[in-house]
Design a protein around this motif. Structure first.
Motif, mmCIF file in Angstrom:
data_model
loop_
_atom_site.group_PDB
_atom_site.id
_atom_site.type_symbol
_atom_site.label_atom_id
_atom_site.label_comp_id
_atom_site.label_asym_id
_atom_site.label_seq_id
_atom_site.Cartn_x
_atom_site.Cartn_y
_atom_site.Cartn_z
ATOM 1 N N GLY A 1 0.438 -19.282 -25.201
ATOM 2 C CA GLY A 1 0.023 -19.813 -26.492
ATOM 3 C C GLY A 1 0.601 -21.193 -26.733
ATOM 4 N N GLY A 2 0.154 -21.831 -27.833
ATOM 5 C CA GLY A 2 0.630 -23.175 -28.143
ATOM 6 C C GLY A 2 0.228 -24.162 -27.070
ATOM 7 N N ALA A 3 1.189 -24.981 -26.643
ATOM 8 C CA ALA A 3 0.909 -25.967 -25.597
ATOM 9 C C ALA A 3 0.647 -25.308 -24.252
ATOM 10 C CB ALA A 3 2.079 -26.948 -25.480
ATOM 11 N N GLU A 4 1.056 -24.044 -24.114
ATOM 12 C CA GLU A 4 0.863 -23.305 -22.858
ATOM 13 C C GLU A 4 -0.270 -22.287 -23.027
ATOM 14 O OE1 GLU A 4 2.720 -24.296 -20.348
ATOM 15 O OE2 GLU A 4 3.933 -25.619 -21.588
ATOM 16 N N ALA A 5 -1.384 -22.736 -23.588
ATOM 17 C CA ALA A 5 -2.483 -21.830 -23.930
ATOM 18 C C ALA A 5 -3.678 -22.034 -23.005
ATOM 19 C CB ALA A 5 -2.906 -22.027 -25.376
ATOM 20 N N ASN A 6 -4.547 -21.048 -22.996
ATOM 21 C CA ASN A 6 -5.793 -21.076 -22.227
ATOM 22 C C ASN A 6 -6.935 -21.379 -23.187
ATOM 23 O OD1 ASN A 6 -7.964 -20.660 -20.543
ATOM 24 N ND2 ASN A 6 -7.516 -18.521 -20.100
ATOM 25 N N TRP A 7 -7.572 -22.532 -23.017
ATOM 26 C CA TRP A 7 -8.693 -22.887 -23.880
ATOM 27 C C TRP A 7 -10.027 -22.373 -23.335
ATOM 28 C CZ3 TRP A 7 -11.671 -25.792 -20.676
ATOM 29 C CH2 TRP A 7 -11.028 -26.535 -19.670
ATOM 30 N N GLY A 8 -10.030 -21.826 -22.127
ATOM 31 C CA GLY A 8 -11.280 -21.362 -21.520
ATOM 32 C C GLY A 8 -12.013 -20.288 -22.290
ATOM 33 N N PRO A 9 -11.321 -19.259 -22.838
ATOM 34 C CA PRO A 9 -12.043 -18.195 -23.534
ATOM 35 C C PRO A 9 -12.915 -18.684 -24.687
ATOM 36 C CG PRO A 9 -9.833 -17.461 -23.016
ATOM 37 C CD PRO A 9 -9.896 -18.920 -22.651
#
Length: 488
Positions: free
Chosen positions: A277-285
């Motif tokens: 989450g946050g800066a370490e998140a997956n935007w693909g979904p």
């Protein structure tokens, strides 16, 4: 909306890359000799090397250039360059090629720096518990993994094995190595890593599944020996067995748990991306999930194909279908499923969008993949009866009956289909079709009807299209790069 996708993707990657000491030489001015003096410097550089997995290729385009390129998914969405991937009309100027090429070479560059600089660090802390050798093993694994992506997509590519310390084209522009040379370097790096990495780093699964271990190295070696053109199925079997019998204790789990978002770092996982989450998140979904989950009303990407849905239904595979595909009524036109709106399937192995900040993950390696590779190796070695055992183990966990295949040819098709149903949306299908020599027959045999014209789609698959064109931007920069056959 397409611009929005691109900007958010770049933002996500930038945040991940800038959140730690990752922009090492030649990417920033941090390339000085005194930047690599301590154990913490080595660990920071290694974090940067792993952070490449949060760039666009490893989040997103590895699916587009495998599942969408194959018979598993349509591109969906509204991006002309992804339509070209779907319809197998990829040209050298498709910008996604250069993006992927550049991002993967960024990963190689970061691994090269570690392999070059870390041996020179004399900090005693780095020698505790053999940590220096582990860092080098992890970097060698990462370099091998990146080159594996390149060689599968493009064949022979330039082998860059040292940090780039000069902007002089004579130093930076290299010709393509042969495919065999690239695979030889991959195997050399993996053999180096295998002697330096543990089965586990301890009892914390969030560490063991996030980093390269012996299990990850053996898994990649099994895949490498299967995928290269002069494949060696005895080696595939050797390394697959090493994974299956690993002291790390990998085992199959409930298929639904793999993708429900609540059971990551599980016993089946060998290595996975760690989105928190946050800066370490997956935007693909956000790009693929339906309006009821994403909260968006625009057309989504990576739409399951009619042929994939049919494959699940024909096999009676209700468990994996339900975990992989979700139907929902939409208002937009889908040229394969619904004109003017209707029921459309969605890629469903990611299940939470969370406003472009999902914690859903991709598996880099998981046990079922390796078990099916073992079945493949046994069958190709003429041990067809033995091949049924790992295949049936994978089938049994989703309540399917044992295979009826008894001949080598029938078993080969059974394993290929099982891999399709098991690994859809996990970036494996295109590799499988090429490895089995079936890409042309499968793609040219598809009966996909464009509902806007009521005409069958002609994918015009040829042998040359098994490799992608070398990006034109890279050829403009590096005049020594030759183009792959079949492309201008």
């Amino acid at each position: 909306m397409q611009t929005k996708h691109i900007l958010l993707g770049i933002l996500a990657c930038s945040l991940a890359a800038c959140s730690k000491f990752v922009d090492l030489a030649p990417i920033s001015d941090a390339t000085t000799e005194n930047a690599y003096e301590s154990a913490s410097d080595a660990e920071a550089a290694l974090v940067g090397a792993y952070d490449v997995f949060q760039q666009e290729y490893y989040i997103w385009d590895n699916i587009n250039f495998s599942d969408v390129l194959s018979d598993n998914y349509y591109s969906g969405g509204d991006n002309p360059e992804l339509f070209a991937v779907d319809l197998m009309n990829i040209t050298p100027v498709n910008s996604r090629l250069f993006n992927n090429w550049s991002q993967i070479y960024t990963g190689i560059s970061r691994a090269n720096i570690i392999l070059d600089k870390v041996p020179q660090i004399t900090d005693p802390k780095l020698n505790e518990n053999n940590r220096k050798e582990q860092v080098l093993g992890e970097a060698a694994f990462l370099r091998a993994y990146h080159y594996y992506q390149l060689v599968k997509m493009w064949g022979g590519v330039p082998l860059v094995l040292e940090p780039v310390t000069s902007a002089d084209p004579a130093a930076t522009n290299k010709p393509r190595a042969t495919e065999a040379e690239v695979y030889a370097q991959i195997i050399k790096d993996l053999e180096f890593a295998l002697t330096r990495l543990p089965d586990k780093f301890g009892d914390d699964a969030s560490v063991n599944k996030a980093r390269a271990t012996k299990g990850a190295v053996n898994a990649l070696l099994a895949k490498v020996y299967a995928q290269k053109s002069d494949r060696d199925y005895n080696k595939v079997l050797e390394y697959a067995n090493a994974v299956i019998s690993s002291p790390a204790g990998y085992q199959l789990i409930n298929f639904n748990y793999l993708f429900d978002g609540s059971h990551y770092n599980n016993d089946e996982s060998i290595m996975e991306l760690q989105f928190t989450g946050g800066a370490e998140a997956n935007w693909g979904p956000q790009l693929i999930l339906p309006p009821s989950i994403s909260g968006d009303s625009w057309r989504k990407f990576v739409t399951p194909s009619k042929d994939l849905v049919k494959a699940y239904d024909t096999e009676g595979d209700t468990v994996r279908k339900a975990a992989t595909i979700l139907f929902e009524n939409v208002s937009w036109t889908d040229e394969f499923w619904a004109i003017g709106g209707g029921d459309v399937p969605f890629a469903w192995k990611w299940k939470s969008a969370n406003g472009w900040a999902s914690t859903n993950r991709q598996y880099i390696f998981r046990l079922a993949d390796i078990m099916l590779l073992k079945a493949e190796a046994l069958n190709e070695l003429g041990r067809t009866a033995e091949a049924a055992a790992p295949l049936n183990d994978v089938r049994a966990r989703v309540t399917l009956k044992p295979t009826t295949a008894t001949t080598q040819a029938a078993m080969r098709l059974a394993i290929e289909k099982e891999r399709r149903l098991e690994l859809a949306q996990e970036g494996q299908r295109w590799d499988d079709l090429r490895r089995y020599g079936r890409a042309e027959a499968v793609m040219n045999g598809l009966q996909e009807i464009d509902l806007r014209t009521n005409q069958r789609v002609n994918y015009n698959m040829t042998k040359e299209k098994e490799l992608l064109p070398i990006p034109q931007l890279e050829r403009d920069r590096n005049k020594q790069l030759s183009q792959n056959p079949g492309y201008l």
